[in-house]
Design an enzyme around this catalytic site. Sequence first.
Site, mmCIF file in Angstrom:
data_model
loop_
_atom_site.group_PDB
_atom_site.id
_atom_site.type_symbol
_atom_site.label_atom_id
_atom_site.label_comp_id
_atom_site.label_asym_id
_atom_site.label_seq_id
_atom_site.Cartn_x
_atom_site.Cartn_y
_atom_site.Cartn_z
ATOM 1 N N GLU A 1 8.303 -0.475 -2.047
ATOM 2 C CA GLU A 1 9.295 -0.337 -0.933
ATOM 3 C C GLU A 1 8.632 0.062 0.161
ATOM 4 O OE1 GLU A 1 12.575 2.525 -1.632
ATOM 5 O OE2 GLU A 1 12.411 1.949 -3.858
ATOM 6 N N GLU B 1 11.997 6.851 -7.677
ATOM 7 C CA GLU B 1 11.227 7.977 -6.985
ATOM 8 C C GLU B 1 11.486 9.287 -7.394
ATOM 9 O OE1 GLU B 1 13.286 7.110 -2.996
ATOM 10 O OE2 GLU B 1 11.872 5.578 -2.503
#
Length: 661
Positions: free
Chosen positions: A305, A150
């Site tokens: 995710e 991320e």
Amino acid sequence: MGLTRVPGLLFGGDYNPEQWPEEVWQEDVRLMAEAGVNLVTVAVFSWSRLEPAPGAYDFGWLDRVLDLLHEHGIAVDLATATATPPPWLVRAHPEVRPVDAGGTRLEFGSRQGYCPSSPVFRAATVRLARALAERYRAHPALAMWHVSNEYADHTAECYCEESARDFRRWLQARHRSLDGLNTAWGTSCWGQHYTDWTQVEPPRKAPGPVNPAQLLDWRRFSSDALLACFEAERAVLKEVTPDVPVTTNFMSVLRDLDYWSWAAAEDVVTDDAYPDPADPRAEVKAALSYDLMRSLKRQPWLLLESAPSAVSWRAVNVPKDPGVMRLHSLQALAHGSDGVMFFQWRQARYGPEKFHSAMLPHGGTGTRQWRETLALGADVRRLAEVAGATTAAEVALLLDWDSWWGLEAPESMPSDRLRLHELLLSWYAPLHARGVAVDLAPPGRDLSDYRLVIAPNLYLCTAGHAAALAAHPGRLVVGPFSGVVDAADQVHDGGAPGPLRDLLGVRVEEWRPLPDGVTQEVVTTDGTSLTARTWTEWLEAAEGTEVLARYRGGPLHGRPAVTRRGAATYLSCLPEDPAPLLDELLAAAGITGVAGPGLPAGVEACRRGRYLFLLNHGTEPATVSLPEPGTDLLTGRPLPGGPVTLGPRDAVVLKPRPTTP
Ligand SMILES: [Zn+2]
């Protein structure tokens, strides 16, 4: 074959075995096999466990984890573990910690505590990535590399001295000379003329608004600095394991990183998507982000995710009602994901994410969550044949990060209410409600695949952008405050829409942003009344430009609001509901929704390859007319075509019956 060597759709989640005693691992792999898990992401935050001292590696535990997973038929998306530098690195080299715009160096103890430009940090990540690649190059569980995690979630930029030096190098490559920089940044304004490169700094916190051209270059640089971190790791992974796909998990529609340039450096686009169950527009926002992910490489992507239920980082973390995890997962598949992955497999007992939901919750296997996990795994297996199927869209929404960064410069615009994500949604939502497939596209690309191209906003517009739009053979819609500045954030000669002036046949004389709560009526030539908010413009239409709608009332009364020249439409305002304009455009372009007209509210229709996904996001049953007969892959039930009723939060995945010649 899908995105990895794992056949069919991928199903699984982040797995953090280092948070659990080894006896729990046995239960994990047994339950993973029961749920149909075929891929897990491992070692995302494991740097301090894998390299407890400089150059001293402890791979024993990870060897055992990978072996155990492989024995149970589970492949691994192996992280390079570089998202959080370990304490020894931070203490030996305190300068690897990032500095915020106010000059505060951030402390260790969270995650992503690194300066993207730190040579010490970058070298340490590359060393670890190489060690992992060499250790596991031949491991049969290795299916994909997951670089860092991320990017830009917590550390999108760093204002330290090292970053300042890196910024100057980047600026020298872009502008070549100090004269070039002074010209591009317009430093004659507010007495900012530089006479030496050492005087040039990041746009740190200053007494007032910072130079917007400096800020635009800073955002470009910051995206590139993080991309350089990714590319450095990718290079060693490709050197050691050239056949293993490399990814890093994106964060949906994110302003900080230019995902067009990032995706070009990836083998596979993966995304982390956390739509808020409490947000009435959650499904629309998710669909937009999924379409972006599919568009980035114009190929299937992977939802790496998502939350089985609640997250832990909002002020109020609302769980997903029964059926919503399944429906949202099917939605990602409908929009081109080749799998459904979660954060995380087993719910943590400690740390900031201990209340974040998981596939296997604190309560274990006797829970609704676990039953829904098992059922979803079965659904994913039933849809295996969808893997690899692609989507053909006839509409493109243009998205350009330079323009986004320029548009949202603080304290220097006519209105700070023009937010690009909202502008995208204002067009995307009605297209989504009509079951029209949409791609995202950058403005400079060949757009000839699309019958309708919509630029909700193109504040920054270059001659190259304008040429690509002029060459587009289909219909084009350009939203307000477009064609305003060039690549250096300098206003085009003669004003907006700058290089789009001939194409659109209009000239903007004045911006007239509306205060919050104030509306402006706009009436089309056929008498339809629209309500505009937020933004209007004093527009001049050139000879030969048709006026499709005019302002009614107020200082703009009677002036053009919406115009058309050839196939190009310009909107000088933001209609609350652009549906009447959109329907006319779709009809003129010959575009219909994939499930035909009259899709009930709350029902989403997506075609992926030959499969038709119908998703009822509502809490009441909804009846949809199937355009063709076939079989529902989720239930195996044959459907004759015509009306079919979807239960609340239920779905149909129609595989059309092959037509006989
Ligand atoms: Zn820095």
